[in-house]
Scaffold this motif. Structure first.
Motif, PDB file in Angstrom:
ATOM      1  N   UNK A  46     -15.003  -0.456  -1.123  1.00  0.00           N
ATOM      2  CA  UNK A  46     -14.191  -0.397   0.095  1.00  0.00           C
ATOM      3  C   UNK A  46     -12.771  -0.887  -0.162  1.00  0.00           C
ATOM      4  N   UNK A  47     -12.646  -1.997  -0.925  1.00  0.00           N
ATOM      5  CA  UNK A  47     -11.327  -2.539  -1.236  1.00  0.00           C
ATOM      6  C   UNK A  47     -10.524  -1.524  -2.047  1.00  0.00           C
ATOM      7  N   UNK A  48     -11.152  -0.894  -3.048  1.00  0.00           N
ATOM      8  CA  UNK A  48     -10.459   0.104  -3.857  1.00  0.00           C
ATOM      9  C   UNK A  48     -10.045   1.307  -3.014  1.00  0.00           C
ATOM     10  N   UNK A  49     -10.903   1.692  -2.071  1.00  0.00           N
ATOM     11  CA  UNK A  49     -10.576   2.802  -1.182  1.00  0.00           C
ATOM     12  C   UNK A  49      -9.373   2.432  -0.314  1.00  0.00           C
ATOM     13  N   UNK A  50      -9.346   1.190   0.188  1.00  0.00           N
ATOM     14  CA  UNK A  50      -8.225   0.748   1.020  1.00  0.00           C
ATOM     15  C   UNK A  50      -6.940   0.657   0.196  1.00  0.00           C
ATOM     16  N   UNK A  51      -7.025   0.180  -1.039  1.00  0.00           N
ATOM     17  CA  UNK A  51      -5.837   0.042  -1.878  1.00  0.00           C
ATOM     18  C   UNK A  51      -5.202   1.389  -2.192  1.00  0.00           C
ATOM     19  N   UNK A  52      -5.956   2.471  -2.046  1.00  0.00           N
ATOM     20  CA  UNK A  52      -5.411   3.810  -2.283  1.00  0.00           C
ATOM     21  C   UNK A  52      -4.691   4.354  -1.052  1.00  0.00           C
ATOM     22  N   UNK A  53      -4.854   3.714   0.101  1.00  0.00           N
ATOM     23  CA  UNK A  53      -4.179   4.159   1.318  1.00  0.00           C
ATOM     24  C   UNK A  53      -2.710   3.716   1.275  1.00  0.00           C
ATOM     25  N   UNK A  54      -1.846   4.310   2.095  1.00  0.00           N
ATOM     26  CA  UNK A  54      -0.434   3.888   2.113  1.00  0.00           C
ATOM     27  C   UNK A  54      -0.265   2.392   2.430  1.00  0.00           C
ATOM     28  N   UNK A  55      -1.072   1.858   3.354  1.00  0.00           N
ATOM     29  CA  UNK A  55      -0.973   0.432   3.679  1.00  0.00           C
ATOM     30  C   UNK A  55      -1.387  -0.430   2.487  1.00  0.00           C
ATOM     31  N   UNK A  56      -2.413  -0.007   1.789  1.00  0.00           N
ATOM     32  CA  UNK A  56      -2.874  -0.754   0.613  1.00  0.00           C
ATOM     33  C   UNK A  56      -1.846  -0.722  -0.512  1.00  0.00           C
ATOM     34  N   UNK A  57      -1.229   0.414  -0.725  1.00  0.00           N
ATOM     35  CA  UNK A  57      -0.195   0.540  -1.764  1.00  0.00           C
ATOM     36  C   UNK A  57       0.992  -0.348  -1.420  1.00  0.00           C
ATOM     37  N   UNK A  58       1.393  -0.338  -0.135  1.00  0.00           N
ATOM     38  CA  UNK A  58       2.516  -1.171   0.295  1.00  0.00           C
ATOM     39  C   UNK A  58       2.195  -2.658   0.103  1.00  0.00           C
ATOM     40  N   UNK A  59       0.952  -3.051   0.423  1.00  0.00           N
ATOM     41  CA  UNK A  59       0.547  -4.450   0.247  1.00  0.00           C
ATOM     42  C   UNK A  59       0.569  -4.836  -1.230  1.00  0.00           C
ATOM     43  N   UNK A  60       0.061  -3.995  -2.104  1.00  0.00           N
ATOM     44  CA  UNK A  60       0.054  -4.301  -3.540  1.00  0.00           C
ATOM     45  C   UNK A  60       1.484  -4.414  -4.077  1.00  0.00           C
ATOM     46  N   UNK A  61       2.388  -3.588  -3.584  1.00  0.00           N
ATOM     47  CA  UNK A  61       3.787  -3.685  -4.003  1.00  0.00           C
ATOM     48  C   UNK A  61       4.388  -5.005  -3.533  1.00  0.00           C
ATOM     49  N   UNK A  62       4.087  -5.404  -2.290  1.00  0.00           N
ATOM     50  CA  UNK A  62       4.579  -6.684  -1.779  1.00  0.00           C
ATOM     51  C   UNK A  62       4.007  -7.835  -2.601  1.00  0.00           C
ATOM     52  N   UNK A  63       2.742  -7.754  -2.933  1.00  0.00           N
ATOM     53  CA  UNK A  63       2.076  -8.803  -3.703  1.00  0.00           C
ATOM     54  C   UNK A  63       2.737  -8.995  -5.075  1.00  0.00           C
ATOM     55  N   UNK A  64       3.213  -7.902  -5.669  1.00  0.00           N
ATOM     56  CA  UNK A  64       3.842  -7.972  -6.981  1.00  0.00           C
ATOM     57  C   UNK A  64       5.330  -8.315  -6.921  1.00  0.00           C
ATOM     58  N   UNK A  65       5.919  -8.255  -5.727  1.00  0.00           N
ATOM     59  CA  UNK A  65       7.345  -8.541  -5.580  1.00  0.00           C
ATOM     60  C   UNK A  65       7.600 -10.042  -5.692  1.00  0.00           C
ATOM     61  N   UNK A  66       8.852 -10.450  -5.988  1.00  0.00           N
ATOM     62  CA  UNK A  66       9.169 -11.886  -6.059  1.00  0.00           C
ATOM     63  C   UNK A  66       8.877 -12.621  -4.750  1.00  0.00           C
ATOM     64  N   UNK A  67       9.172 -11.973  -3.615  1.00  0.00           N
ATOM     65  CA  UNK A  67       8.890 -12.610  -2.317  1.00  0.00           C
ATOM     66  C   UNK A  67       7.385 -12.815  -2.122  1.00  0.00           C
ATOM     67  N   UNK A  68       6.592 -11.801  -2.454  1.00  0.00           N
ATOM     68  CA  UNK A  68       5.135 -11.911  -2.328  1.00  0.00           C
ATOM     69  C   UNK A  68       4.570 -12.987  -3.245  1.00  0.00           C
TER      70      UNK A  68
END
Length: 188
Positions: A46-68
């Motif tokens: 389920x988590x992998x399925x969510x990470x493939x959605x636009x919201x999941x991709x945006x969250x992963x990008x935020x997580x990898x950003x300096x602010x995240x």
């Protein structure tokens, strides 16, 4: 006269039967809709399925950003205090939350050199015909640079906010309790 009474009672009996039947149908559907807990493999899928959605991709990008990374490091810094429900000394830095926040009542606080959102939830007031009771009444007396002691059960984060969010469960100022979250009714 008897016919009039029967004519009035009959619709009441029919309406009562329909209401009772409708309640039974709703109870049956709610029993069917409860799901069993997911296994670890199902949760991962389920988590992998969510990470493939636009919201999941945006969250992963935020997580990898300096602010995240900064927000996640701030949350990790107090994780032991949160899990042990121990005292954290803080200083109030602002009496308002960041613009656009939807966390309810809260203040900004600095704990160990890091800024956090200290959130207490939506403000509810109990109106009694004799008095007005607000559970956050004493928290409204806080001022900037007040030193407080906080205890919390949770810290969270969201890409919308530049700070970790600490749920305020207990606040003390000058060795006096000014807020203690009431335990939830009916369970956990």
């Amino acid at each position: 006269m008897k016919k009039v009474i029967y004519a009035l009672i009959l619709p009441l009996v029919v309406a009562g039967g329909l209401v009772f039947a409708n309640c039974e149908i709703k109870n049956d559907t709610s029993k069917k809709s409860t799901q069993k807990p997911l296994s670890a493999a199902e949760m991962k899928a389920e988590r992998e399925r969510w990470e493939a959605t636009p919201a999941g991709i945006k969250y992963k990008q935020w997580e990898a950003s300096p602010e995240g990374k900064k927000v996640l490091a701030g949350a990790a810094k107090i994780r032991t205090h949160i899990s042990n429900f121990t005292n954290m000394e803080a200083v109030v830095t602002s009496l308002s939350l960041p613009p656009g926040s939807r966390l309810g009542f809260g203040v900004m606080a600095r704990i160990n050199g890091e800024d956090y959102i200290l959130s207490f939830g939506p403000e509810k007031s109990d109106w009694d015909f004799l008095n007005f009771n607000n559970e956050f009444q004493q928290l409204h007396s806080l001022k900037v640079d007040d030193k407080i002691v906080i205890k919390s059960h949770s810290v969270s984060h969201a890409p919308k906010y530049s700070y970790p969010i600490v749920s305020g469960d207990y606040v003390e100022r000058d060795s006096k309790i000014i807020y203690k979250r009431a335990p939830r009714k009916g369970g956990c």
